[in-house]
Design a protein around this motif. Structure first.
Motif, short mmCIF file in Angstrom:
data_model
loop_
_atom_site.label_atom_id
_atom_site.label_comp_id
_atom_site.label_asym_id
_atom_site.label_seq_id
_atom_site.Cartn_x
_atom_site.Cartn_y
_atom_site.Cartn_z
N UNK A 40 41.23 29.61 38.88
CA UNK A 40 40.43 30.63 39.55
C UNK A 40 39.09 30.09 40.05
N UNK A 41 38.35 29.43 39.20
CA UNK A 41 36.99 29.02 39.59
C UNK A 41 37.01 28.02 40.74
N UNK A 42 37.90 27.05 40.68
CA UNK A 42 37.99 26.09 41.77
C UNK A 42 38.41 26.74 43.07
N UNK A 43 39.34 27.70 43.00
CA UNK A 43 39.80 28.40 44.20
C UNK A 43 38.69 29.28 44.75
N UNK A 44 37.94 29.93 43.88
CA UNK A 44 36.84 30.79 44.33
C UNK A 44 35.79 30.00 45.09
N UNK A 45 35.64 28.72 44.77
CA UNK A 45 34.65 27.90 45.47
C UNK A 45 35.05 27.62 46.92
N UNK A 46 36.30 27.87 47.27
CA UNK A 46 36.73 27.72 48.66
C UNK A 46 36.20 28.84 49.55
N UNK A 47 35.74 29.93 48.92
CA UNK A 47 35.36 31.14 49.65
C UNK A 47 33.87 31.41 49.52
N UNK A 48 33.06 31.10 50.53
CA UNK A 48 31.64 31.45 50.48
C UNK A 48 31.46 32.95 50.29
N UNK A 49 30.38 33.34 49.64
CA UNK A 49 30.18 34.75 49.31
C UNK A 49 30.05 35.62 50.56
N UNK A 50 29.64 35.06 51.68
CA UNK A 50 29.50 35.86 52.90
C UNK A 50 30.74 35.83 53.77
N UNK A 51 31.85 35.29 53.26
CA UNK A 51 33.09 35.23 54.03
C UNK A 51 33.94 36.46 53.75
N UNK A 52 35.07 36.54 54.44
CA UNK A 52 36.01 37.64 54.24
C UNK A 52 37.16 37.23 53.33
N UNK A 53 36.99 36.13 52.63
CA UNK A 53 38.00 35.66 51.67
C UNK A 53 37.66 36.19 50.29
N UNK A 54 38.63 36.78 49.63
CA UNK A 54 38.48 37.24 48.26
C UNK A 54 39.48 36.49 47.39
N UNK A 55 39.07 36.13 46.18
CA UNK A 55 39.92 35.34 45.28
C UNK A 55 40.44 36.23 44.16
N UNK A 56 41.75 36.17 43.96
CA UNK A 56 42.40 36.96 42.92
C UNK A 56 42.67 36.09 41.69
N UNK A 57 42.63 36.73 40.55
CA UNK A 57 42.88 36.06 39.26
C UNK A 57 44.34 36.26 38.89
N UNK A 58 45.08 35.16 38.76
CA UNK A 58 46.51 35.28 38.56
C UNK A 58 47.07 34.59 37.34
N UNK A 59 48.31 34.98 37.02
CA UNK A 59 49.12 34.29 36.02
C UNK A 59 50.57 34.51 36.46
N UNK A 60 51.05 33.59 37.26
CA UNK A 60 52.35 33.73 37.93
C UNK A 60 53.49 33.83 36.93
N UNK A 61 54.47 34.72 37.19
CA UNK A 61 55.57 34.87 36.22
C UNK A 61 56.36 33.59 35.98
N UNK A 62 56.45 32.72 36.99
CA UNK A 62 57.18 31.46 36.77
C UNK A 62 56.48 30.57 35.75
N UNK A 63 55.18 30.81 35.54
CA UNK A 63 54.40 29.99 34.62
C UNK A 63 54.01 30.76 33.36
#
Length: 244
Positions: free
Chosen positions: A38-61
């Protein structure tokens, strides 16, 4: 343009893809497969962008990464969005369904305790089981069923439960996919690419290509692309007020 389910962090060059999404003013829900991403992925999205990062735990994992549930709980206050989560009953993952269901139930319980989240939910081979689990956790938030190729009766049940649906271009390539989309309420559909796993022309789809669903929906609904595009933008606004 809108993409309500993609894996930004899993592209070969995620920084370039994120930059393109920003320059194209794309509304993006960037899902993750494990809490530790999550934290590394969230860094791809500047706070003023339209990208939102979701917190996941995929069923395959889920079976092998259930130990990350405490981290999931700690990170949950940092986002309004949860995904990719859910259940996978396909042949490759059927043996872990009991473990998956335990993790999914825990995720929904934590979301309910947090006041409800917007959840992007995987349901391959487990459509009914996902709905049953959601119905047992009604305060978890707004469920967006990702790539929900199910019988019309199941789609109707999901709609009656208040579920939303994210639809990708490849869903229009099969009769089953088109039938599922046709059964979905028009005012609860949002586009998705599922990139880089979703494919277009034999290569990974990019987030801006999720908007290709406008053409397919126009044909299915017998509406102009302008009407469809306006409906999808209205749907996003109804789902979440979080985007600028």
């Amino acid at each position: 343009m809108i993409d309500l389910h993609c894996h930004l962090d899993l592209y070969p060059d995620p920084h370039w893809v994120a930059s393109e999404c920003i320059s194209r003013k794309l509304y993006v829900l960037s899902v993750t497969t494990v809490p530790s991403a999550f934290e590394g992925t969230a860094r791809l999205a500047p706070t003023n962008s339209r990208i939102r990062t979701a917190l996941g735990l995929h069923p395959e994992l889920a079976a092998t990464r259930a130990r990350e549930l405490p981290l999931f709980e700690r990170l949950l206050p940092r986002t309004r969005y949860v995904g990719e989560v859910g259940l996978d009953g396909s042949r490759e993952h059927r043996a872990t369904l009991d473990a998956q269901r335990g993790v999914f139930s825990d995720v929904l319980r934590l979301c309910a305790r947090a006041g409800g989240k917007i959840l992007s939910i995987h349901s391959r081979g487990a459509s009914t089981m996902v709905l049953d689990t959601l119905s047992s956790n009604p305060r978890a938030g707004r469920a967006v069923l990702h790539w929900y190729v199910a019988a019309a009766k199941q789609v109707a049940r999901a709609a009656e439960m208040g579920c939303w649906f994210s639809v990708g271009p490849s869903m229009f390539l099969s009769d089953r996919g088109r039938a599922a989309i046709a059964a979905m309420p028009k005012d609860r559909i949002v586009p998705e690419s599922d990139g880089p796993f979703g494919m277009i022309g034999g290569r990974p789809a990019f987030p801006w290509e999720a908007w290709m669903v406008v053409t397919g929906l126009g044909e299915l609904w017998e509406e102009s692309q302008q009407v469809v595009a306006a409906q999808l933008r209205s749907n996003l606004a109804s789902l979440s007020q979080d985007w600028p």
